[in-house]
Design a protein around this motif. Structure first.
Motif, short mmCIF file in Angstrom:
data_model
loop_
_atom_site.label_atom_id
_atom_site.label_comp_id
_atom_site.label_asym_id
_atom_site.label_seq_id
_atom_site.Cartn_x
_atom_site.Cartn_y
_atom_site.Cartn_z
N TYR A 12 -13.25 -25.38 44.20
CA TYR A 12 -12.63 -26.15 43.11
C TYR A 12 -11.70 -27.22 43.65
O TYR A 12 -11.31 -28.13 42.94
CB TYR A 12 -11.76 -25.22 42.23
CG TYR A 12 -12.56 -24.19 41.48
CD1 TYR A 12 -12.75 -22.91 42.00
CD2 TYR A 12 -13.15 -24.46 40.26
CE1 TYR A 12 -13.47 -21.95 41.33
CE2 TYR A 12 -13.87 -23.52 39.56
CZ TYR A 12 -14.03 -22.26 40.09
OH TYR A 12 -14.74 -21.31 39.43
N SER A 17 -11.10 -33.13 33.47
CA SER A 17 -11.03 -31.66 33.56
C SER A 17 -11.06 -31.18 35.01
O SER A 17 -10.38 -30.21 35.35
CB SER A 17 -12.16 -31.03 32.75
OG SER A 17 -13.39 -31.41 33.29
N VAL A 29 -8.64 -28.33 36.47
CA VAL A 29 -9.19 -27.10 37.06
C VAL A 29 -8.73 -26.97 38.52
O VAL A 29 -8.35 -25.88 38.97
CB VAL A 29 -10.73 -27.10 36.96
CG1 VAL A 29 -11.33 -25.96 37.77
CG2 VAL A 29 -11.15 -27.00 35.50
N GLU A 85 -13.87 -26.74 25.62
CA GLU A 85 -14.67 -26.69 26.88
C GLU A 85 -13.75 -26.54 28.09
O GLU A 85 -14.04 -25.79 29.02
CB GLU A 85 -15.53 -27.94 27.01
CG GLU A 85 -16.72 -27.92 26.04
CD GLU A 85 -17.19 -29.31 25.63
OE1 GLU A 85 -17.91 -29.40 24.61
OE2 GLU A 85 -16.80 -30.29 26.30
N LEU A 86 -12.60 -27.23 28.05
CA LEU A 86 -11.66 -27.10 29.17
C LEU A 86 -11.17 -25.66 29.30
O LEU A 86 -11.03 -25.12 30.40
CB LEU A 86 -10.46 -28.03 28.96
CG LEU A 86 -9.37 -27.95 30.03
CD1 LEU A 86 -9.85 -28.54 31.36
CD2 LEU A 86 -8.09 -28.66 29.57
N TYR A 113 -12.78 -22.96 28.69
CA TYR A 113 -13.81 -22.17 29.41
C TYR A 113 -13.73 -22.43 30.91
O TYR A 113 -13.83 -21.52 31.72
CB TYR A 113 -15.22 -22.54 28.90
CG TYR A 113 -15.57 -21.93 27.55
CD1 TYR A 113 -15.25 -22.61 26.37
CD2 TYR A 113 -16.21 -20.70 27.45
CE1 TYR A 113 -15.55 -22.07 25.13
CE2 TYR A 113 -16.51 -20.15 26.21
CZ TYR A 113 -16.20 -20.83 25.05
OH TYR A 113 -16.48 -20.29 23.82
N GLU A 114 -13.52 -23.70 31.28
CA GLU A 114 -13.48 -24.05 32.71
C GLU A 114 -12.27 -23.39 33.40
O GLU A 114 -12.39 -22.84 34.49
CB GLU A 114 -13.42 -25.58 32.89
CG GLU A 114 -14.71 -26.31 32.53
CD GLU A 114 -14.57 -27.79 32.89
OE1 GLU A 114 -14.55 -28.62 31.95
OE2 GLU A 114 -14.43 -28.08 34.10
#
Ligand code: SF4
Length: 521
Positions: free
Chosen positions: A51, A249, A253, A301-302, A304-305
């Motif tokens: 990441y 994002s 992350v 969605e962010l 979930y990431e």
């Protein structure tokens, strides 16, 4: 080069000295591999490595043998969690310029006031604080004095006139430029507050986020979006933080992974309007699109990431808004166990008439509909909110609507404020300003109502066993720690063990309006 002696030299000498200083450092820079100070774990042993992109060198660094160059920075922060996260970012950037944080203002080489503009009183606080610091600056003329944050953004000119001894005044959009601004301010006063139209980025792969190893932080804030497009008629944020701008994002992350790699268990995502996260990135030239037009909610969605980052146990976020709120957010709560049962959803008023005058863009019914979406998948959700009493034109009936909404919502806690006219906001020009005495009485009534509800909910916790994430040691009491339940309730945990960073079942034995108490089972 001595301990900054060059700052007392005449300007040309000063410039020359600084150029030498810069040249000296650039020479240093060329043979320093930056990664050794940033990412410790190698790619293959660290599950989080994928990441975190490899950092490039950006700011010069000085080996300890040049410790004489180490300088002290004192930052005083007012206001919201976003300001706290901004302060940490500034400490990271200044860290690369060999500034080390100090809590003793007298020993600082750089004093920075990171300000809030949300209430009239806030501005006065800044000006009077500057008055106090003027004497210190007269005693130590080489001390740099700076003002950042929302008062700097909104009142730069007035501040520069009122406090000509301030060296640098800059807005929230200039944070990443701080090293350059500091170098410039060593030569002459600097004021920089234009909004940055190139989006919002905190390049954590270049300068890692601030992490205080000594504190072993368990929970960290991450700014994801700043600014607001909603223009509520009482609010200064759109004028002090500009339009909504989101970070990509991958950057968010990477920051979460960075913190998780240092033992952080809880990530708190921040924005004046987190629901609108990413909608500006989806549009052309940062032009915001609606979730409906996009057919998705980038904020969901962010979530979930971030939830997929190994080591992240809990996620909270603030501040949400009934606006840009779609069922996808409820689905995220249904599917992501990392998302806590704590949801801060400001309503501001329970009266549709007042919501309309506030330009809140939702009705009481729409607010309750969104709450219903969340409660359908998380019946235990502990909601909290912000409420303004005494907004211009608020009648007794309107206020009664607010009280009835609070009764219906059964909030875990609320932040309640008297309406405070903010210079430059439309509501200051509204007729029917409510007398201070009426505001005081309404605020008292509301706080008493909520106090009973919070006490009732906390009392219901006694005898329950709750999973508590232990966040920090109680400084005043031995064998006592503080943590939060999954609903965000504060708990004092009694134990002789070292519990920092652990999530453990705690039997609740006591409660009052501010916190619960208990011991590990
Ligand atoms: S949504 Fe929040 S930040 Fe935006 S204008 Fe309204 S009160 Fe201010």
């Amino acid at each position: 080069m001595s301990d900054g002696g060059h700052l007392f030299a005449t300007l040309p000498a000063r410039t020359k000295a600084l150029q030498e200083h810069a040249e000296g450092i650039t020479k240093e820079n060329s043979n320093m591999s930056h990664t050794e100070t940033v990412v410790t774990a190698s790619q293959d042993e660290n599950p989080l490595a994928k990441y975190m992109p490899k950092p490039q060198v950006s700011y010069p660094d000085i080996p300890l043998r040049h410790a004489g160059f180490l300088k002290k920075v004192y930052v005083q922060t007012w206001g919201c969690q976003m300001n706290v996260a901004d302060t940490e970012r500034m400490l990271s950037l200044l860290g690369r310029m060999n500034y080390r944080p100090t809590e003793v203002v007298e020993e600082a080489d750089f004093i920075l006031l990171n300000t809030c503009h949300i209430r009239e009183k806030a501005r006065h606080k800044v000006v009077s604080r500057l008055g106090e610091l003027r004497a210190l600056k007269e005693r130590k003329p080489d001390t740099l004095l700076g003002v950042s944050g929302c008062v700097a953004q909104a009142e730069a000119k007035a501040l520069a006139k009122e406090a000509p001894f301030v060296d640098v005044i800059f807005g929230p959009d200039q944070i990443e430029e701080l090293p350059t601004l500091v170098e410039q301010a060593l030569l002459r006063p600097v004021v920089k507050t234009e909004f940055n139209s190139n989006g919002y980025s905190i390049p954590v792969d270049v300068i890692p986020p601030y992490f205080d190893e000594t504190k072993q932080e368990v929970s960290k804030f991450i700014n994801i979006v700043k600014g607001c497009n909603n223009f509520c008629t009482f609010c200064v944020v759109p004028y002090t933080r500009g339009r909504e701008k989101s970070r990509v994002s991958a950057e968010v992350v990477a920051e979460a992974a960075y913190f998780a790699s240092r033992g952080v268990k809880e990530i708190v995502l921040l924005g004046q309007n987190v629901n609108s996260y990413g909608l500006d990135l989806a549009g052309e030239n940062h032009k915001k699109v609606t979730p409906e037009a996009l057919g998705s909610l980038p904020f969901a969605e962010l979530l979930y990431e971030v939830a997929a980052v190994p080591g992240v146990e809990r996620i909270r976020f603030t501040t949400s808004n009934p606006h840009d709120f779609t069922p996808q957010l409820a689905r995220a709560f249904e599917q992501l166990p990392e998302l806590c049962d704590a949801f801060h959803l400001p309503v501001q008023s329970g009266s549709d008439r007042i919501l309309d005058r506030m330009n809140r863009q939702y009705t009481r019914a729409e607010y309750l509909e969104r709450v219903g979406w969340i409660r359908a998948v998380r019946p235990e959700m502990a909601f909290s909110t912000d409420i303004i009493v005494g907004f211009p034109g608020e009648t007794d009936e309107d206020f009664e609507d607010t009280l009835s909404l609070v009764r219906e919502m059964q909030y875990a806690f609320i932040y309640a404020f008297k309406y405070s006219p903010r210079r430059g906001t439309p509501a200051t020009r509204f007729k029917e300003q409510v007398p201070e005495s009426v505001k005081d009485a309404r605020l008292q009534t509301l706080l008493e109502l909520q106090k009973k509800e919070t006490e009732r909910q906390n009392a219901q916790e006694i005898g329950q066993v709750r999973n508590v994430l232990v966040l920090y040691k109680n400084k005043k009491e031995a064998n006592a720690w503080y943590g939060r339940t999954f609903q965000g309730r504060l708990v004092k945990v009694h134990s002789t063990e070292v519990l920092l960073g652990q999530t453990l079942p705690v039997k609740i034995s006591g409660a009052n309006v501010t916190a619960l108490e208990g011991s590990p089972v």
